[in-house]
Structure formats: structure tokens, C-alpha cells
Design an enzyme around this catalytic site. Structure first.
Site, short mmCIF file in Angstrom:
data_model
loop_
_atom_site.label_atom_id
_atom_site.label_comp_id
_atom_site.label_asym_id
_atom_site.label_seq_id
_atom_site.Cartn_x
_atom_site.Cartn_y
_atom_site.Cartn_z
N GLU A 464 0.82 -1.22 0.00
CA GLU A 464 0.00 0.00 0.00
C GLU A 464 0.85 1.26 0.00
O GLU A 464 0.42 2.32 0.47
CB GLU A 464 -0.98 0.00 1.19
CG GLU A 464 -1.94 -1.19 1.16
CD GLU A 464 -2.88 -1.25 2.34
OE1 GLU A 464 -3.94 -1.89 2.23
OE2 GLU A 464 -2.55 -0.65 3.40
N GLU A 557 -6.08 -7.68 -1.52
CA GLU A 557 -6.46 -7.95 -0.13
C GLU A 557 -7.97 -7.87 0.02
O GLU A 557 -8.56 -6.82 -0.19
CB GLU A 557 -5.84 -6.92 0.84
CG GLU A 557 -4.34 -6.90 0.92
CD GLU A 557 -3.83 -5.89 1.95
OE1 GLU A 557 -4.64 -5.41 2.77
OE2 GLU A 557 -2.64 -5.57 1.92
#
Length: 939
Positions: A464, A557
């Protein structure tokens, strides 16, 4: 002459806190060596961590049990010196002339001083770098050598805010080390921040010439018929004179029965000047139609053994190196239809269904055996990719070895996370670690350590987040693809069109697999780095099939619940942790779960979301106790994760190219996002995934109620039939249909016109729990040493409907037994029934063993009720003298071909079970289920 090769130093270590040792490293390794585990010294966990050593010696409680982690002082409060430890061992080695010895550390966290026989060396900072020291000149003449290592924790261990948070106060990000140790929303803080000699220690004996970091690369032509193996290695001449040597490379393949065939053998002669390092590239080795390496579900994981040896004139063999090599090519590009990143292996597109991985154990108690179980579990779920998350480890060669064996592609991230490196709250470390050169040194060394594994599919800069610009640009440059491995989709050029003057691909640091700058960039999530992964909470099962659930092609995810079985909670928590959540009804009609403090500490995720999702456990009645709660939770786990993967697969290639579930397991006794717990017992979600990710799968679209057939194989399915039926729990079948002579194209999800219409009925879950459906369990057991392999057949003996037979019954042979026995009674069987079994798969497996016992026995569960035998599952237990009431008796791990299954009247389910039995233990198998709360001993 000492034997050439490597010896691992993984036993006989002692440890002591540095502040309690009033001797120097020179004294410890000369005149005042510790002689045993006498205070302040204790037996050490090497490889391992300081905290792992303290737990091993019961100096501190188990931090993963209950709230015991709160009783252990955190490094932020104790100071770094509290977790600065000495580690001491001895080793025997006496060299001959022209032999050399290297002392190797594959991982230290975070830096160390080393003393060998009174001589000091420095092991510089960095968790993910190898250290190799030539200590030939400081070995003791009599062969007995004394080694002491003073290990220092990370420089910036940080503090843990009262509210916890993702990566604590983020200070850990200033070092090149693992970041999860300050705690996350799924993890409690690790008190020593994983300080220690955390990876393999070894000594390596060579002659004058040493082999260093060979690089193996395959190139492919003519539709994978012609393949060339390229090999480059560094060679170091450690002697004081020029050496003449023969460098040999051998490639072998193994047939069944352990027979090896030499595929290639080549020798090169070269001279190496004194004290020099040279890089040598072998002539290419040509293979015609070798067996290819395929990911799980696409084909065999064919592996060839590549061995390099160097023989020095006047000395003999000087060094050797070997590695398993898989011939495979991975391509990747952004798919124009979905916007998601698409992977191809050996020219075949692969729909990615896998999971996120942190690490196997939070105290770094890593072992080949644990890794093998971990990776096999992922293969058993029919997964094909594991993502090694950036806040965890650069995983170890043993991890990758089993991914090679079981066919799991690996996404390996470097040590950057958005939470710690510039995107967290509070914002911290926008420029990443303080020492960028150290980060790149560790990155290069990690690439060299792992690059020869066929399972390694891609490098990613961070979780991220992208690395700081200079690091990101350096990684892009140093991990750029060789032209042969750039996707034809991107370049428009085939391998045959590439110029012959290109550099050899082994001249690249890697060159064979892509580098992506971050987990939400370039075909992952929305591709732009916005927070567009997730969600991470309970969903309605039908939501996963709806058009608006997730709008991007590849989700890196997506997560949900993960309560383990009740036995695990009882084994990892005191009785006050056995209290189930309170179900608090809110004014809007939704339920808020209120967990006990221990569950909250272990990061429990509720099975409802106020205002969004009604409680999924209460659908099956209000739980009465822990056992009931966990059984109902397993049913939700199964449905939740099966629906998740089926929802993604429903739109294979039309909307999605892949999905990775957050996450497959926990590195501690957490209560969220897992398919098996820290003790290695599977949840029902494990088997929901296993079913949904079958290479060929029939599923019900829960949004439309249309039947879908999934074929992820490379071949079309022809002349197949699909049987669909709906049953209530009383054993009535109101709906039944067969589609015959169907064809399903390869790599496609096909929608069939048959739609299942369901009639709403009253809730009958509590009534079903009182039913007793008769079962017949046939077991056949094979034993070799401590390994048990069992074949179970479970049959629902209740009466089938009078109409046309609705299920295909598997035939098997039975022998009448007493129905309730333990494994101690097993012996050879010479009955006619056994002869009839000879053609079975399990008998063919049996014939490969020698000296095994086997037996065929029958157990029956009596019952007068008719209906579905609902949600059955096996467990394996130890029977041994002195067993205490309430003690966890499970034998773990156990591999089941299936579990958490249901049987309609007359149906038979074959189950294969394999496990290792500790010495002095007799295993017992128990069958549990919705209708069998107390479990039934079947053998």
C-alpha cells in the site's frame, strides 16, 4: 582433510542477557567459556529470537497465551540493553592445507559483534542480509573452536501507543527490519522486536576456490519445445597463487523410485588469479521438450537438480553447489478487458486465487517441518499464489523450496508499508528507512538468495505504498526484465525475433520476473495507489456475486472472519477466555457483538456489521456455549469463504483476473482472517476455499441462482453431466435436475440456463441439532514408522427417497467390526475383502511402502432419524497414559482430503487422512457434526 561442504550450527547454543555477563567476548571465547545452562546462561533458540529463548526456558510466559504478553516488558520500557543478548556455541573443525572455512549467518536482527577464539568481527546492521566471514586464519589449531555473538536489537524499536495502531509509533520503519513487530490490527506487539540470530548459522569448508551465488535462467523457443539453460556463477580464489580448475555443471532428473537420470554434464577449464573473484558463464545447455514446472492446479511441478562443482588441479574437489530448477516462464501485463494484472505461466493464463502471508511464527520459530505444513495447507486449499506482505519477512529458502514442490507462485514484497512509511496515522517516515544504501544492499542480497526458485513470480516495492523515489528507481533499474522475458503482449516481439547479440540473461540481477512498485499500483486494486483493496469484514454471501461488490480487476487484499475451533481457544486461553461474545441488539435491529477482553486482545472480528450485515451466527440459533459458538462459526466460515472465491471466479476474465484473501493464517493465536490456526488446525473456511478453488467446479451464483461451471484447466471439458439437487435437512429433495452432454471451454466460467428455485421454509436449525442420522464409517489404515495414512468412507445410512437415485454412490468393500476401537488393535488383513481392494488408489500407495500394517474396519453410528448428515468433520487425538482431563489431546497437523462435509441419504464420501504420531501415542479418530455434538470415536 576435512570434508568439503556445509555444516549447520543449530544446536548446542547458550544465551545470556548482556547486562548479566561480566566478561568480554575475548574472555568468553578463550579463558572463561560457559560450560552449560548455568545462570545467567540458558539453552538458546538458534535460529530464533531472544524472546523465543526466554519462552523456551520459561523465563517469561508464552506471549501468545491469553493475556500473558502483557506480563512481558516491552523494549520501549526496558531499553534496548534488556534484549541485547550473548549467544555462545562451540564447533569442531580442523582443516588441511589449502582448505578454507567460512562462518555464515543468513540473518541477524539487527547487528552483532562476533568473537571467535578471542578474535573480534563486526556483523553490520540489516535484518535481510547475509554475512559470510573467512575465519580460516583464526581457527584453533586443535580443532575446538569457541564462538560468541553479541546481538543488538533494531536501532529504532519504537513505542506502542495506548491505542495500539498499525506498526505502533512507526519508528521501526527507520530500520531495515520487519515492521509488524510493533503490532497491527491483527497482531499484538513483539516485545523484543524479533532480536536474535533469526536464521541459519553454518560453517562451510572449501578448497582454494569457492562458488558464490550461481544464477540459473531458462529461455524458451518454439512453443516451449526448445529450452536453453543459462548459468553464471561467481568464483573466488582464496589461495595465494593462480589456480587451474575444472568447473562442472550437471543436470539430473528423478524418476519414480528414486532413480536419477543425467540429462547434461559439461566441464569448463579456467584459470583464476590469486585472491580474485571472477564471473563465469557456462555455454547454454539445450533441452528438447523437458517437463515444465506448473503452478498448483495447472500441471506437475517438474524439478531438475542442477549441480555445480569445481575441481582444482593438485587439490581435487574444492566446492559444490546444487539447486532444484524448474523450467517455466512467467509473463504479466495489465489486461485490457478488466484493468487487472494478468499472469501467464508457460504461455497459459492463470486465474489467481490465493492468500496473503505474514510469516509462520511471530517468534521466528521457523523450521522445514513447519514450512512444509504451511505450504501444503495452501496447496490443499487449491490456491496458486501466496503474497509475502511487506511488513513481514523476505521469506526463507525453505519456504520457497516447498512452494516449488507444491506449486505456489510467490509475490515477494520488500520492507515498506503504507502505515509505517508515510501513509499512516500519525504520518511517519515519508522517506522510508534512514539508510537507503543499506535497504538496497539487503534488497540485492535477497534477490540473489531467492532468484533461482521457480515459484517466485514477482517483486513488489511495498504494501500500500511505493518505496522512496531513489530506492524505487534503483529497484526498477536493477530488476528490469531481460528482453526475452518482456511479455509478447507488451513488446509485440517473440523470442525468435530478439537479436542474438543480447546480454546473457544470467548477467542480470534477476531479469526474469517483473517488479511492481506497490501493492495497489499497475494492475492491482485501482492501479493508482488509492486505498482500493479490502473490505476486511463479514459479508452476506450473495454480496460477493453482485455487480457492485468490487470494481477493479485484481484485489490484493480482501478479508473476513476466522474464529478457530473450540479446542484451539481452550488450548490458547484460560477459562475466562472461553466466554462467548454477548449479542447486543441495537435499536436498528442489528446485532453488536461484545467479546470478552481476551478475545478483544486477540483481535476478534465479529460475525455481524451494525447497519450493514445481520449476525451470521445467529442464523443458526443462539449459541449456548463455546463449543456451540465455534461450531456455528465454522459453518459461517465455510459459507463466507466459499462464496468469496466463487463470487470472484464467477467473473473470471470478464471482470477479474485474480484475488488474494487477507489472510490465510496468523503468526500467533489471533482470532481473525485465517484458514488454519497457529497450532495448525484447519477452520471450515479452509474447506470452503478448497471446494471453491477446484480446477473444475460447479457452483450456484447466490445473486442469480443460476448454475455456473468453472473450468480453469487448459483443456476443454466435453460430454460432461451436471447434477443439481436441493435438499432440506429432513432428507426431502424438492428439486432435482441433470444437464447432460455439456461442453465447457478451457479457462472459462460457463453459465447454464438451469436456475434453482428455492422455497422459503421455517428455520429448523435447532430441531436438526437433535436428529440422529445413522452413519457407517469404513476405515483402512496404513502405517509406516510414525506415519499414518488412512482412507475413510462415510455413508449416510438413512433411507433414500423412493424416486430415482439422486446421488452417485462410491463402491467400497466392508468387513464387519465392533464399531468402536483404537489404533492399537491394527494388524495385517488377509481376507478376501482386502484382495478386492487391491485396485484402489490407496492400495497402490500402500504397495510403495514396505513393512506396513494395514487394516480394514467398520464403525457404525446408530440412529433412527432420516435426513442429511450435516456438517461432518474428523479430528485426530492422542491416547496415552497419564492424560489429564481437559488437556488438548489433538494430534496436529493433520492433512484431510476433505472435511466439514454433508451427506444426503445414501451418499458416501471418501476421505483420506495423513498425520505423524509422536512416540508412545496411540491415535484415535473422532467424527463430529451438526447432529453429533459430542463426537464419535470411529477408530
Amino acid at each position: 582433510m576435512a570434508e568439503i561442504g556445509k555444516t549447520v550450527l543449530d544446536s548446542g547454543w547458550l544465551a545470556a542477557r548482556s547486562t548479566e555477563v561480566h566478561l568480554s567476548g575475548t574472555q568468553l571465547t578463550t579463558t572463561h567459556s560457559p560450560t552449560g545452562p548455568n545462570k545467567p546462561w540458558m539453552e538458546a533458540a538458534v535460529p530464533g529470537t531472544v524472546l523465543g529463548t526466554l519462552v523456551k526456558n520459561k523465563v517469561v510466559p508464552d506471549p501468545f497465551y491469553g493475556l500473558e504478553n502483557e506480563a512481558i516488558i516491552d523494549i520501549a520500557d526496558s531499553g534496548r540493553e534488556y534484549y541485547t543478548f550473548w549467544f555462545f556455541t562451540t564447533f569442531q573443525c580442523k582443516l588441511s592445507a589449502n582448505q578454507h572455512l567460512d562462518l555464515n549467518f543468513r540473518g541477524i536482527n539487527y547487528s552483532a559483534e562476533l568473537y571467535l577464539n578471542g578474535n573480534k568481527k563486526i556483523l553490520p546492521k540489516g535484518m535481510f542480509r547475509r554475512h559470510s566471514l573467512d575465519v580460516t586464519d583464526i581457527l584453533h589449531p586443535d580443532g575446538q573452536n569457541f564462538l560468541a555473538v553479541l546481538v543488538y536489537p533494531p536501532d529504532h524499536p519504537g513505542t506502542i501507543p495506548p491505542e495500539g495502531g498499525q506498526g505502533g509509533d512507526h519508528e521501526i520503519g527507520k530500520d531495515v527490519t520487519t515492521q509488524y513487530v510493533e503490532g497491527w490490527d491483527w497482531m499484538t506487539p513483539i516485545r523484543d522486536r524479533n532480536t536474535g540470530i533469526w536464521d541459519e548459522v553454518s560453517i562451510s569448508i572449501t578448497g582454494p576456490v569457492k562458488i558464490i551465488d550461481p544464477h540459473l535462467v531458462s529461455t524458451f523457443y518454439d512453443g516451449y519445445k526448445r529450452i536453453y539453460l543459462h548459468t553464471t556463477t561467481e568464483l573466488e580464489n582464496k589461495s595465494s597463487s593462480v589456480v587451474e580448475c575444472d568447473l562442472n555443471i550437471q543436470v539430473t532428473s528423478e524418476l519414480e523410485g528414486g532413480v536419477c537420470i543425467v540429462e547434461h554434464l559439461q566441464t569448463q577449464h579456467l584459470s583464476i588469479p590469486s585472491g580474485n573473484r571472477v564471473q563465469h558463464t557456462f555455454p547454454q545447455l539445450f533441452f528438447y521438450k523437458p517437463n515444465l514446472w506448473w503452478p498448483n492446479g495447472m500441471g506437475r511441478q517438474a524439478l531438475y537438480n542442477v549441480t555445480i562443482t569445481v575441481d582444482v588441479k593438485g587439490h581435487g574437489e574444492s566446492d559444490s553447489w546444487s539447486h532444484m530448477h524448474g523450467f517455466r516462464k512467467i509473463e504479466s501485463y495489465i489486461d485490457s478487458a478488466t484493468g487487472g494484472r494478468l499472469f501467464k505461466v508457460n504461455g497459459q493464463p492463470i486465474f489467481i486465487r490465493g492468500g496473503n502471508w505474514i510469516l509462520s511464527d511471530g517468534l521466528l520459530r521457523l523450521s522445514k517441518k513447519r514450512y512444509q505444513t504451511d505450504i501444503k495447507f495452501h496447496a490443499d486449499m487449491n490456491f496458486n499464489m501466496i503474497r509475502c506482505w511487506g511488513g513481514g519477512l523476505a521469506e526463507r529458502p525453505e519456504f520457497y523450496h516447498y512452494c516449488d514442490i507444491y506449486g505456489l507462485l510467490v509475490w515477494q514484497e520488500f520492507w515498506i508499508t503504507g502505515d509505517v512509511d508515510g501513509r499512516g496515522v500519525p504520518v511517519s517516515n515519508p522517506n522510508g528507512p534512514l539508510d537507503h544504501d543499506l535497504f538496497m544492499l539487503c534488497a540485492r542480497d535477497t534477490v540473489k538468495l531467492l532468484r533461482n526458485h521457480p515459484s517466485l513470480a514477482l517483486w513488489v516495492g511495498g504494501n500500500e505504498q511505493v518505496p522512496p523515489p531513489d530506492i524505487n528507481n534503483a529497484l526498477k533499474d536493477e530488476l528490469k526484465l531481460h528482453p526475452h522475458f518482456e511479455s509478447l503482449h507488451n513488446t509485440g516481439k517473440s523470442a525468435q525475433e530478439l537479436p542474438a547479440s543480447l546480454k546473457d540473461p544470467t548477467d542480470y540481477l534477476d531479469g526474469t520476473r517483473i517488479y511492481i512498485q506497490g501493492s495497489m499500483w499497475d494492475g492491482f486494486a485501482n492501479g493508482k495507489g488509492d486505498f482500493t483493496d479490502g473490505p476486511y469484514e463479514i459479508q452476506y454471501p450473495e454480496s460477493f456475486f453482485k455487480d457492485d461488490f468490487y470494481n477493479y480487476g485484481f484485489n490484493p487484499e480482501v478479508g473476513s472472519v476466522g474464529v478457530p475451533v473450540a479446542a484451539t481457544i481452550k488450548a490458547t486461553m484460560p477459562p475466562e477466555g472461553w466466554k462467548i461474545p454477548l449479542f447486543k441488539k441495537l435499536p436498528n435491529g442489528y446485532i453488536e457483538e461484545v467479546p470478552n477482553p481476551i478475545w478483544e486482545y486477540h483481535k476478534y472480528i465479529p460475525y455481524s456489521k451494525a447497519g450493514k450485515v445481520h449476525n451470521q451466527i445467529l442464523l443458526y440459533g443462539t449459541p449456548t456455549d463455546l463449543n456451540d459458538f465455534c461450531l456455528k462459526a465454522q459453518l459461517v466460515n465455510y459459507i463466507q469463504y466459499r462464496a468469496l472465491l466463487e463470487g470472484w471466479t464467477s467473473r473470471m476474465w470478464s471482470k477479474y483476473t485474480g484475488v488474494l484473501i487477507w489472510k490465510t493464517q496468523n503468526p500467533w493465536t489471533g482470532l481473525r482472517g485465517q484458514f488454519y490456526d497457529h497450532l495448525h488446525d484447519q477452520t471450515a473456511g479452509f474447506y470452503g476455499c478448497r471446494s471453491a478453488a477446484e480446477p473444475v467446479h460447479v457452483q450456484l451464483n447466490l445473486a442469480t441462482y443460476f448454475i455456473e461451471v468453472v473450468n480453469t484447466l487448459s483443456e476443454q471439458l466435453s460430454d460432461v453431466a451436471i447434477e443439481a439437487s436441493v435438499w432440506d435437512l429432513e432428507g426431502t429433495c424438492p428439486y432435482y435436475i441433470v444437464h447432460e452432454k455439456l461442453s465447457v471451454p478451457s479457462k472459462k466460467t460457463e453459465l447454464f440456463t438451469g436456475c434453482i428455485c428455492l422455497v422459503e421454509t421455517t428455520n429448523c436449525w435447532s430441531h436438526t441439532g437433535k436428529k440422529r442420522v445413522p452413519l457407517k464409517i469404513t476405515s483402512n489404515t496404513f502405517i509406516k514408522g510414525s506415519t499414518y495414512e488412512m482412507e475413510m468412507h462415510v455413508e449416510n445410512k438413512s433411507k433414500k427417497p423412493d424416486s430415482k437415485s439422486l446421488t452417485c454412490k462410491n463402491n467400497f468393500v466392508t468387513r464387519i467390526g465392533d464399531g468402536d476401537f483404537d489404533m492399537a488393535s491394527l494388524g495385517p488383513v488377509n481376507s478376501a475383502a482386502e484382495k478386492k481392494q487391491e485396485a484402489s488408489l490407496f492400495q497402490r500407495i500402500y504397495r510403495r511402502f514396505s513393512g506396513e500394517n494395514d487394516d480394514l474396519q467398520v464403525s457404525e453410528i446408530n440412529g433412527s432419524d432420516e435426513g442429511v448428515a450435516f456438517f461432518l468433520y474428523f479430528s485426530v487425538h492422542a491416547s496415552k497414559p497419564g492424560h489429564k482431563e481437559g488437556e488438548d489431546s489433538r494430534i496436529l497437523p493433520v492433512h484431510y482430503s476433505d472435511n466439514y462435509f454433508s451427506l444426503v441419504p445414501g451418499e458416501v464420501m471418501p476421505i483420506k487422512i495423513s498425520f505423524e504420531v509422536p512416540p508412545g501415542v496411540t491415535p484415535r479418530i473422532r467424527l463430529h457434526g451438526w447432529n453429533y455434538h459430542s463426537g464419535h470415536k470411529v477408530c
